[in-house]
Every structure is written in structure tokens, then in C-alpha cells.
Design a protein around this motif. Structure first.
Motif, mmCIF file in Angstrom:
data_model
loop_
_atom_site.group_PDB
_atom_site.id
_atom_site.type_symbol
_atom_site.label_atom_id
_atom_site.label_comp_id
_atom_site.label_asym_id
_atom_site.label_seq_id
_atom_site.Cartn_x
_atom_site.Cartn_y
_atom_site.Cartn_z
ATOM 1 N N LEU A 106 8.992 40.256 -36.019
ATOM 2 C CA LEU A 106 9.536 38.812 -35.296
ATOM 3 C C LEU A 106 10.383 39.244 -34.466
ATOM 4 N N VAL A 107 10.335 39.250 -33.245
ATOM 5 C CA VAL A 107 10.633 39.154 -32.133
ATOM 6 C C VAL A 107 10.664 38.701 -31.013
ATOM 7 N N ARG A 108 11.647 38.917 -30.108
ATOM 8 C CA ARG A 108 12.081 36.956 -29.428
ATOM 9 C C ARG A 108 10.643 37.690 -27.965
ATOM 10 N N PRO A 109 10.833 36.135 -27.950
ATOM 11 C CA PRO A 109 9.812 36.055 -27.081
ATOM 12 C C PRO A 109 9.679 36.085 -25.245
ATOM 13 N N SER A 110 8.394 36.292 -25.081
ATOM 14 C CA SER A 110 8.351 37.312 -24.079
ATOM 15 C C SER A 110 7.490 36.072 -22.698
ATOM 16 N N LEU A 111 7.225 37.380 -21.944
ATOM 17 C CA LEU A 111 5.654 36.408 -20.740
ATOM 18 C C LEU A 111 4.584 36.024 -21.606
ATOM 19 N N SER A 112 4.478 37.475 -22.964
ATOM 20 C CA SER A 112 3.199 38.068 -23.169
ATOM 21 C C SER A 112 2.892 37.164 -24.053
ATOM 22 N N ASP A 113 3.937 35.810 -25.130
ATOM 23 C CA ASP A 113 3.363 35.170 -25.628
ATOM 24 C C ASP A 113 3.472 33.639 -24.947
ATOM 25 N N LYS A 114 2.882 33.506 -24.036
ATOM 26 C CA LYS A 114 3.296 32.219 -23.158
ATOM 27 C C LYS A 114 1.889 31.218 -24.115
ATOM 28 N N LEU A 145 0.658 26.242 -29.622
ATOM 29 C CA LEU A 145 1.576 26.536 -30.285
ATOM 30 C C LEU A 145 2.504 24.836 -30.081
ATOM 31 N N PHE A 146 2.920 25.029 -29.320
ATOM 32 C CA PHE A 146 3.537 23.641 -28.897
ATOM 33 C C PHE A 146 2.181 22.396 -28.602
ATOM 34 N N SER A 147 0.814 22.537 -28.521
ATOM 35 C CA SER A 147 0.413 21.234 -27.919
ATOM 36 C C SER A 147 -0.720 21.059 -28.767
ATOM 37 N N ASN A 148 -0.385 21.366 -30.509
ATOM 38 C CA ASN A 148 -1.221 21.695 -32.150
ATOM 39 C C ASN A 148 -0.674 20.426 -32.199
ATOM 40 N N GLU A 149 -1.433 19.414 -31.950
ATOM 41 C CA GLU A 149 -1.664 18.147 -32.526
ATOM 42 C C GLU A 149 -1.096 17.914 -34.358
ATOM 43 N N ALA A 207 5.133 18.800 -19.441
ATOM 44 C CA ALA A 207 6.207 19.144 -20.294
ATOM 45 C C ALA A 207 6.360 20.219 -21.468
ATOM 46 N N ILE A 208 5.215 20.912 -21.652
ATOM 47 C CA ILE A 208 5.155 22.352 -22.487
ATOM 48 C C ILE A 208 4.963 23.055 -21.545
ATOM 49 N N LYS A 209 5.012 23.536 -20.229
ATOM 50 C CA LYS A 209 4.964 23.945 -19.686
ATOM 51 C C LYS A 209 6.442 24.734 -19.765
ATOM 52 N N ALA A 210 6.857 23.452 -18.849
ATOM 53 C CA ALA A 210 7.915 23.348 -19.075
ATOM 54 C C ALA A 210 9.291 24.098 -19.863
ATOM 55 N N ARG A 211 8.827 23.704 -21.551
ATOM 56 C CA ARG A 211 9.382 23.911 -23.239
ATOM 57 C C ARG A 211 8.925 25.873 -22.748
ATOM 58 N N CYS A 212 8.176 26.039 -22.434
ATOM 59 C CA CYS A 212 8.297 27.961 -22.646
ATOM 60 C C CYS A 212 8.717 28.165 -21.416
ATOM 61 N N LEU A 256 7.489 30.163 -33.846
ATOM 62 C CA LEU A 256 8.578 30.822 -33.539
ATOM 63 C C LEU A 256 9.245 29.603 -34.781
ATOM 64 N N LEU A 257 10.893 30.891 -34.138
ATOM 65 C CA LEU A 257 11.968 30.506 -35.128
ATOM 66 C C LEU A 257 12.713 30.201 -33.807
ATOM 67 N N GLY A 258 14.140 29.187 -34.149
ATOM 68 C CA GLY A 258 15.414 28.959 -33.731
ATOM 69 C C GLY A 258 16.076 28.704 -33.599
ATOM 70 N N VAL A 259 17.568 28.828 -32.998
ATOM 71 C CA VAL A 259 18.847 28.395 -33.184
ATOM 72 C C VAL A 259 19.226 27.703 -31.640
ATOM 73 N N SER A 260 19.664 26.267 -31.911
ATOM 74 C CA SER A 260 20.466 25.991 -30.790
ATOM 75 C C SER A 260 21.060 24.917 -30.801
ATOM 76 N N PRO A 261 21.843 24.373 -29.368
ATOM 77 C CA PRO A 261 22.904 23.820 -29.529
ATOM 78 C C PRO A 261 22.175 22.228 -30.448
ATOM 79 N N TYR A 262 22.699 22.027 -31.632
ATOM 80 C CA TYR A 262 22.597 20.307 -32.261
ATOM 81 C C TYR A 262 22.968 19.543 -30.842
#
Length: 158
Positions: free
Chosen positions: A8-16, A22-26, A40-45, A70-76
């Protein structure tokens, strides 16, 4: 962070590229509001890579270094709470990667963000996700309707 099978590693530009995949997988987007536009996908990245108010990690195979999810914790959506999110590529579903990675990720994320409770919201139809939340020790809070679908909200208290 390292688990038996995952890194588990923080996302970086190399993960784009992997994040866009992932974000475009139906199949992945089925319970997450459906397909998003390329913009929207590019903006999310871009937001994900620049955001310091959230806590995200990519999940990769220890054996092959393949991107799993990808795992995340963000404001609800509401109030001052934080929300857990997780997305894995479908070819890695049902193999225990999400549970394994989340068991390592959750304590670290909650400590880093200095929070003692965490919410997770998923569609009522997403029974696999509900089972995972229960395996993680999360407790059912309530149901609601959001995004035109019935949702179930769970809570984890440290």
C-alpha cells in the motif's frame, strides 16, 4: 504499508494510467454512479494526487507489482464525518485482497487523520461490499436514498 500479499503506497503521478483504468472500468463503476466522462476521470485523478485533506493508498500485488485498487478516507457528504472508499479492478474481486489491504489501511488512515469513527456508504444492492464492511467490524447505522439508489451506511469506531 505491507501485508502478506499487498503493498500500500500513496498515489503518485506514476499511478495515473492505473487510476484512469480503474475509474473508467464499467464493472467497477456499477455501484458507484455509473460511467464518468473522460474529463471527470482526469479531474478526479488530478484532485486525488493533489489533495492533502484525504488519505489514499494504491494497492499493488507484492508478487507482481500489478495495480489492484485504491483505498481512501475523505470527508463524508454530510457533517464532519469521514468516509471510507475502496475500488478494485474486477479481476481481483473475490480473492480477499480488499479485506487484507483494508485491515492494514484502516488503523493507519484513522491515526493519520486523527479520527475515531469512520463511515462507509454503499448501495443496498452491493451485497459483496456490505459483507466486506461487516467483516471489517463495521456496524450498520441506517439506510437512505442518494444518487437515485437505496444506500446503506456503516460505521467503524476505534
Amino acid at each position: 504499508m505491507i501485508t502478506q500479499r499487498c503493498r500500500l503506497v500513496r498515489p503518485s503521478l506514476s499511478d495515473k494510467f492505473d487510476l484512469i483504468k480503474l475509474f473508467s472500468n464499467e464493472r467497477t463503476r456499477r455501484f458507484l454512479g455509473g460511467r464518468q466522462s473522460d474529463e471527470a476521470i482526469k479531474a478526479r485523478c488530478s484532485t486525488l494526487l493533489a489533495d492533502t485533506a484525504t488519505y489514499h493508498t494504491t494497492v499493488r500485488s507484492m508478487q507482481t507489482n500489478e495495480f489492484l485498487g485504491l483505498l481512501g478516507v475523505s470527508p463524508y457528504h454530510e457533517g464532519d464525518d469521514f468516509e471510507l472508499s475502496y475500488e478494485f479492478l474486477p479481476e481481483y474481486w473475490g480473492q480477499g485482497y480488499a479485506e487484507e489491504a483494508l485491515k492494514a489501511f484502516l488503523p493507519a488512515a484513522m491515526q493519520a487523520l486523527e479520527i475515531s469513527t469512520l463511515l462507509a456508504e454503499t448501495q443496498l444492492q452491493n451485497t459483496r461490499s456490505i459483507r466486506l464492511l461487516q467483516k471489517l467490524g463495521m456496524q450498520h447505522l441506517h439506510h437512505l436514498e442518494r444518487f437515485g439508489e437505496q444506500q446503506v451506511v456503516y460505521q467503524l469506531a476505534a
